[in-house]
Design an enzyme around this catalytic site. Structure first.
Site, short mmCIF file in Angstrom:
data_model
loop_
_atom_site.label_atom_id
_atom_site.label_comp_id
_atom_site.label_asym_id
_atom_site.label_seq_id
_atom_site.Cartn_x
_atom_site.Cartn_y
_atom_site.Cartn_z
N ASP A 1 30.51 3.26 117.96
CA ASP A 1 31.36 4.41 118.49
C ASP A 1 32.79 3.85 119.10
OD1 ASP A 1 30.73 7.71 119.20
OD2 ASP A 1 32.66 7.00 119.87
N TYR B 1 41.03 18.58 107.35
CA TYR B 1 39.59 18.58 107.50
C TYR B 1 38.96 19.01 106.24
CZ TYR B 1 34.94 18.76 109.98
OH TYR B 1 33.90 18.67 110.56
N LYS C 1 36.69 16.41 104.05
CA LYS C 1 35.18 16.71 104.08
C LYS C 1 34.61 16.96 102.25
CE LYS C 1 33.67 15.98 108.14
NZ LYS C 1 32.86 15.02 108.51
N ILE D 1 27.70 23.37 114.70
CA ILE D 1 26.59 22.99 115.37
C ILE D 1 27.12 22.84 116.89
CG2 ILE D 1 25.03 21.04 115.68
CD1 ILE D 1 24.94 22.63 112.90
#
Ligand SMILES: NC(=O)c1ccc[n+]([C@@H]2O[C@H](COP(=O)([O-])OP(=O)(O)OC[C@H]3O[C@@H](n4cnc5c(N)ncnc54)[C@H](O)[C@@H]3O)[C@@H](O)[C@H]2O)c1
Length: 253
Positions: free
Chosen positions: A38, A157, A161, A190
């Site tokens: 990360d 985005y 994706k 989510i």
């Protein structure tokens, strides 16, 4: 009973938060030795501590997966630490700015594509050679329902994706005969820090997100982790090139 990932070494990018952290925790509980990457070291270190508290094995590397040199180092450190690489969850991502096509800046477009699309390719580029050497492996990339449908206000985005789904299918075909499976997950909305940021930026209202989910609630990171761990495990031995929707039914409409 042996865990689903017993004996495997699994790399999780973006493992310092949200879906990545939940997957790292579940992978460790299922017997994997986990490497977390990360670019926010504190998040990665916290995930490592959580895994160790649960009796699992984990280490972390601070790395920006959009930078070639750092991805090379990350794979090198994984091999120095554990000696092999059996599974990779290429999951690090950002939401970028909320702005429709004509308002989206070039800087935002480039940054989102660099992290959400190009970095997935970069990770595979350095993971697959090691898997080829070992005679096999499994990769799961994080796409999104935004990799299957259009969403107004997040053009970069959505483009990135959709690209992840294409990259996944292509790599799956390229290495299908080399015992390397490549799949992606397409989560619905989510409940993670990313989604809370999107709500705060006003790009999405929580009520609309919940209404979009036929199941009637936001998903939990653990619900994505379950699908990823299955795809990484030998239980999914005949599954490759598949975009697995885990979306509360969003794309069933
Ligand atoms: N939350 C959702 O509703 C949702 C839905 C579909 C897809 N996704 C995707 O799931 C993935 C994880 O998202 P999340 O919701 O857990 O978000 P999150 O913000 O909670 O976690 C993302 C993690 O990735 C790390 N990261 C970002 N860019 C990085 C980089 N260049 N190098 C290294 N680390 C980096 C962040 O520091 C963070 O720890 C993303 O790819 C996201 O696009 C999320």
């Amino acid at each position: 009973m042996a865990g689903a990932l017993e004996g495997k070494v699994v790399l999780v990018t973006g493992g310092g938060s949200g879906i990545g952290r939940a997957t790292a925790l579940l992978a460790a509980r299922q017997g994997a030795r986990v490497m977390i990457a990360d670019y926010v070291p504190e998040g990665a270190e916290k995930t490592v501590a959580m895994i160790k508290e649960g009796g699992g094995t984990a280490a972390c590397v601070a790395a920006d997966v959009a930078v070639t040199r750092q991805v090379e180092d990350l794979i090198q450190k994984t091999l120095e630490t554990y000696g092999r690489l059996d599974g990779a969850f290429n999951n690090a991502g950002i939401e970028g700015a909320m702005a429709e096509t004509i308002a989206c800046t070039e800087e935002n477009f480039d940054r989102v594509v660099a992290i959400d699309l190009k970095a997935v390719w970069l990770c595979m580029k350095y993971e697959i050679p090691q898997m080829l050497k070992q005679g096999g492996g499994a990769i799961v990339n994080t796409a999104s329902i935004a990799g299957l449908l259009g969403f107004p206000g997040i053009p970069a985005y959505v483009a990135a994706k959709h690209g992840v789904v294409g990259l996944t299918r292509t790599a799956a075909l390229e290495y299908a005969q080399k015992n390397i499976r490549v799949n992606c997950v397409c989560p619905g909305v989510i409940n993670t820090p990313m989604v809370q940021r999107a709500f705060d930026k006003g790009g999405m209202r929580e009520a609309d997100a919940i209404a979009g989910e036929p199941i009637g609630r936001l998903g939990k990171p653990e619900e994505i982790a379950a699908g990823v761990v299955w795809l990484l495990s030998d239980a999914a031995s005949f599954v490759t090139g598949h975009p697995l929707t885990i979306d509360g039914g969003w794309t069933a409409r």
